[in-house]
Design a protein around this motif. Structure first.
Motif, PDB file in Angstrom:
ATOM      1  N   GLY A 140       0.793  -1.221   0.000  1.00  0.00           N
ATOM      2  CA  GLY A 140       0.000   0.000   0.000  1.00  0.00           C
ATOM      3  C   GLY A 140       0.821   1.264   0.000  1.00  0.00           C
ATOM      4  O   GLY A 140       0.266   2.374  -0.018  1.00  0.00           O
ATOM      5  N   ALA A 141       2.138   1.151   0.040  1.00  0.00           N
ATOM      6  CA  ALA A 141       3.019   2.323   0.028  1.00  0.00           C
ATOM      7  C   ALA A 141       4.270   1.983  -0.767  1.00  0.00           C
ATOM      8  O   ALA A 141       5.368   1.908  -0.222  1.00  0.00           O
ATOM      9  CB  ALA A 141       3.385   2.751   1.446  1.00  0.00           C
ATOM     10  N   GLY A 142       4.074   1.735  -2.059  1.00  0.00           N
ATOM     11  CA  GLY A 142       5.192   1.433  -2.941  1.00  0.00           C
ATOM     12  C   GLY A 142       5.612   2.686  -3.667  1.00  0.00           C
ATOM     13  O   GLY A 142       6.453   3.456  -3.207  1.00  0.00           O
ATOM     14  N   SER A 143       4.984   2.945  -4.811  1.00  0.00           N
ATOM     15  CA  SER A 143       5.263   4.183  -5.534  1.00  0.00           C
ATOM     16  C   SER A 143       4.813   5.397  -4.721  1.00  0.00           C
ATOM     17  O   SER A 143       5.427   6.461  -4.792  1.00  0.00           O
ATOM     18  CB  SER A 143       4.564   4.164  -6.889  1.00  0.00           C
ATOM     19  N   ASP A 144       3.736   5.255  -3.956  1.00  0.00           N
ATOM     20  CA  ASP A 144       3.259   6.339  -3.084  1.00  0.00           C
ATOM     21  C   ASP A 144       3.956   6.202  -1.736  1.00  0.00           C
ATOM     22  O   ASP A 144       3.365   5.772  -0.741  1.00  0.00           O
ATOM     23  CB  ASP A 144       1.743   6.238  -2.935  1.00  0.00           C
ATOM     24  N   PRO A 315      14.025  18.933 -11.384  1.00  0.00           N
ATOM     25  CA  PRO A 315      13.132  18.038 -10.636  1.00  0.00           C
ATOM     26  C   PRO A 315      12.618  16.871 -11.466  1.00  0.00           C
ATOM     27  O   PRO A 315      12.146  15.882 -10.907  1.00  0.00           O
ATOM     28  CB  PRO A 315      11.987  18.959 -10.220  1.00  0.00           C
ATOM     29  N   ALA A 316      12.685  16.991 -12.780  1.00  0.00           N
ATOM     30  CA  ALA A 316      12.160  15.923 -13.627  1.00  0.00           C
ATOM     31  C   ALA A 316      13.191  14.855 -13.935  1.00  0.00           C
ATOM     32  O   ALA A 316      12.824  13.770 -14.405  1.00  0.00           O
ATOM     33  CB  ALA A 316      11.644  16.514 -14.947  1.00  0.00           C
ATOM     34  N   ALA A 317      14.470  15.132 -13.689  1.00  0.00           N
ATOM     35  CA  ALA A 317      15.537  14.238 -14.152  1.00  0.00           C
ATOM     36  C   ALA A 317      15.382  12.798 -13.671  1.00  0.00           C
ATOM     37  O   ALA A 317      15.453  11.864 -14.484  1.00  0.00           O
ATOM     38  CB  ALA A 317      16.900  14.801 -13.750  1.00  0.00           C
ATOM     39  N   PRO A 318      15.179  12.542 -12.371  1.00  0.00           N
ATOM     40  CA  PRO A 318      15.046  11.143 -11.942  1.00  0.00           C
ATOM     41  C   PRO A 318      13.845  10.444 -12.568  1.00  0.00           C
ATOM     42  O   PRO A 318      13.935   9.268 -12.938  1.00  0.00           O
ATOM     43  CB  PRO A 318      14.910  11.250 -10.417  1.00  0.00           C
ATOM     44  N   ASN A 384       2.995  11.242 -13.339  1.00  0.00           N
ATOM     45  CA  ASN A 384       2.308  12.205 -12.469  1.00  0.00           C
ATOM     46  C   ASN A 384       3.276  13.235 -11.908  1.00  0.00           C
ATOM     47  O   ASN A 384       2.966  14.427 -11.822  1.00  0.00           O
ATOM     48  CB  ASN A 384       1.602  11.481 -11.319  1.00  0.00           C
ATOM     49  N   ILE A 385       4.461  12.778 -11.499  1.00  0.00           N
ATOM     50  CA  ILE A 385       5.464  13.701 -10.954  1.00  0.00           C
ATOM     51  C   ILE A 385       5.850  14.740 -11.998  1.00  0.00           C
ATOM     52  O   ILE A 385       5.904  15.957 -11.706  1.00  0.00           O
ATOM     53  CB  ILE A 385       6.701  12.915 -10.491  1.00  0.00           C
ATOM     54  N   GLY A 392       3.235  21.700 -14.155  1.00  0.00           N
ATOM     55  CA  GLY A 392       2.252  22.503 -13.437  1.00  0.00           C
ATOM     56  C   GLY A 392       0.819  22.135 -13.714  1.00  0.00           C
ATOM     57  O   GLY A 392      -0.099  22.953 -13.528  1.00  0.00           O
ATOM     58  N   LEU A 393       0.571  20.912 -14.144  1.00  0.00           N
ATOM     59  CA  LEU A 393      -0.796  20.467 -14.410  1.00  0.00           C
ATOM     60  C   LEU A 393      -1.524  20.187 -13.097  1.00  0.00           C
ATOM     61  O   LEU A 393      -0.890  19.982 -12.061  1.00  0.00           O
ATOM     62  CB  LEU A 393      -0.768  19.223 -15.289  1.00  0.00           C
ATOM     63  N   PRO A 394      -2.851  20.170 -13.113  1.00  0.00           N
ATOM     64  CA  PRO A 394      -3.613  19.909 -11.871  1.00  0.00           C
ATOM     65  C   PRO A 394      -3.262  18.553 -11.270  1.00  0.00           C
ATOM     66  O   PRO A 394      -2.990  17.588 -11.990  1.00  0.00           O
ATOM     67  CB  PRO A 394      -5.073  19.940 -12.343  1.00  0.00           C
ATOM     68  N   ARG A 395      -3.265  18.482  -9.956  1.00  0.00           N
ATOM     69  CA  ARG A 395      -2.955  17.259  -9.276  1.00  0.00           C
ATOM     70  C   ARG A 395      -4.052  16.213  -9.526  1.00  0.00           C
ATOM     71  O   ARG A 395      -5.223  16.556  -9.688  1.00  0.00           O
ATOM     72  CB  ARG A 395      -2.808  17.495  -7.760  1.00  0.00           C
TER      73      ARG A 395
END
Length: 398
Positions: A140-144, A315-318, A384-385, A392-395
């Protein structure tokens, strides 16, 4: 940045090649090529010995700067770190079992730890004596990752914390001496608040249980880890600051480590191309185009890694790097069996003399790479990241 190899790099390459030729002999030579993602179950004993051999030779912590030198090991430039990885790949050295300690834990301690923590843990990693595993993902807490529920409370008797909870997909947990654990130390906190980055010794009978997870490839390199009041001896970065420390660690997966990973990818691609040529599949124009595309995409990944080495604060590099290599490796696994035609779907000739689930190298690559777009942050999470934090798209609604 200039990433060409100069005279100093050539001298470093000659030194590395000579050392490997002199030391990669006997049992180490017999273990050539063992281990690595999808095969971490292979030759743990000899690979641990090889780790200590590397430590005696001063080849661990090349990117630690003065901290590596303080441990008696070499310090190397970015280009020299790549040279070392290239020479290890060329020599077909056994896969490292200490990479989590060297490339994730140690740089995190250098950035966020105390002097006492660095003095305690860096030398043991540099000597190849202590192995580490990573306690991040949970059911329940992998990618999140911010949804972690493993909790830790202060240990009033001995100091430190007592950790209770479950981690999953923990590579090398059966063999590691230590685990760095992201745990919730503030009761009632949620998401990225109230988390701490704790260092937990794995040798705590009755307090820590490791259960291997059998994969469809037949191997069990991943594990579930259950903590029942296990003692955490250190907290890195201060209590409640675990999220910042954890995110700093994840950012270390880009850069030189990505370039090193691509060296292994290139060797795998070469074997697939050779199989296509030897078996005649290369005459199929569709398969030939896909092989060429794999080569071109690998070059693109290398250029992207070099670009991120020369930039800061992207912030997008990884996330971009993970999207690129995860999908690429999965497609390579598919090609590895497709170029062999029907033979790619059957077992080895001596099937009956081996495990009833015996697989050859190409089949194992195909099965294991199905997980590449999931572990370490799924493709959906990475997109999503990028969408939310960069574009800057909506969450996404929760």
């Amino acid at each position: 940045m200039d990433f060409t190899f100069g005279p100093d790099d050539a001298a470093f390459r000659a030194e590395a090649r000579a050392w490997l030729a002199a030391h990669l002999v006997g049992a180490y030579a017999e273990a050539a090529g063992t281990g690595g993602p999808g095969s971490e179950h292979e030759g743990i004993g000899i690979r641990r010995a090889w780790e200590r051999e590397l430590g005696r030779g001063g080849w661990i912590g090349l990117g630690w700067g003065d901290h590596g030198a303080d441990c008696g090991n070499r310090r190397a430039s970015l280009t020299q770190q790549v040279v070392w990885a290239e020479e290890c790949a060329r020599a077909d050295a056994p896969a490292r079992v200490g990479h989590i300690g060297e490339n994730l834990l140690a740089p995190t301690l250098i950035a966020h730890g105390t002097d006492a923590q660095r003095r305690r843990f860096l030398p043991a990693v540099a000597r190849g004596e202590e192995l580490w595993c990573q306690g991040y993902s949970e059911p329940g807490a992998g990618s999140d990752l911010a949804a972690v529920r493993t909790a830790a409370v202060p240990d009033a008797d001995r100091g430190g914390h007592r950790v209770s909870g479950q981690k999953i997909w923990t590579s090398l947990a059966k063999d590691a001496d230590w685990c760095f654990v992201l745990a919730r130390t503030e009761p009632g906190s949620s998401r990225h608040h109230g988390l701490s980055f704790l260092l937990v010794p794995m040798d705590q009978p009755g307090r820590i249980e490791v259960r291997p997870i059998r994969q469809m490839s037949g191997t069990s390199e991943f594990n579930e880890v259950f903590f029942d009041g296990a003692r955490a001896e250190e907290c890195v970065g201060g209590e409640g600051n675990g999220w910042a420390v954890a995110m700093g660690l994840l950012a270390l997966e880009r850069g030189v480590s990505t370039l090193v990973q691509q060296i292994g990818f290139a060797a795998e691609l070469e074997r697939v191309v050779r199989a296509a040529v030897d078996g005649g599949a290369v005459t199929d124009p569709v398969l030939r185009e896909r092989l060429v595309r794999q080569w071109a995409e690998l070059q693109t990944m290398r250029w992207n890694a070099l670009r991120t080495l020369g930039s800061t604060g992207d912030p997008a590099a990884p996330s971009v790097a993970k999207l690129l290599w995860g999908g690429w490796h999965k497609r390579l696994g598919e090609l590895a069996v497709e170029v062999r035609g029907a033979a790619g779907a059957v077992g080895p000739d001596d099937w009956s003399a081996r495990s009833p689930y015996a697989l050859d190298e190409a089949q194992r690559l195909f099965l294991f790479t199905r997980s590449d777009t999931i572990y370490g942050g799924s493709d959906e999470i990475q997109r999503n990241i990028i969408a939310e934090r960069v574009l800057g798209l909506p969450r996404e609604p929760r």
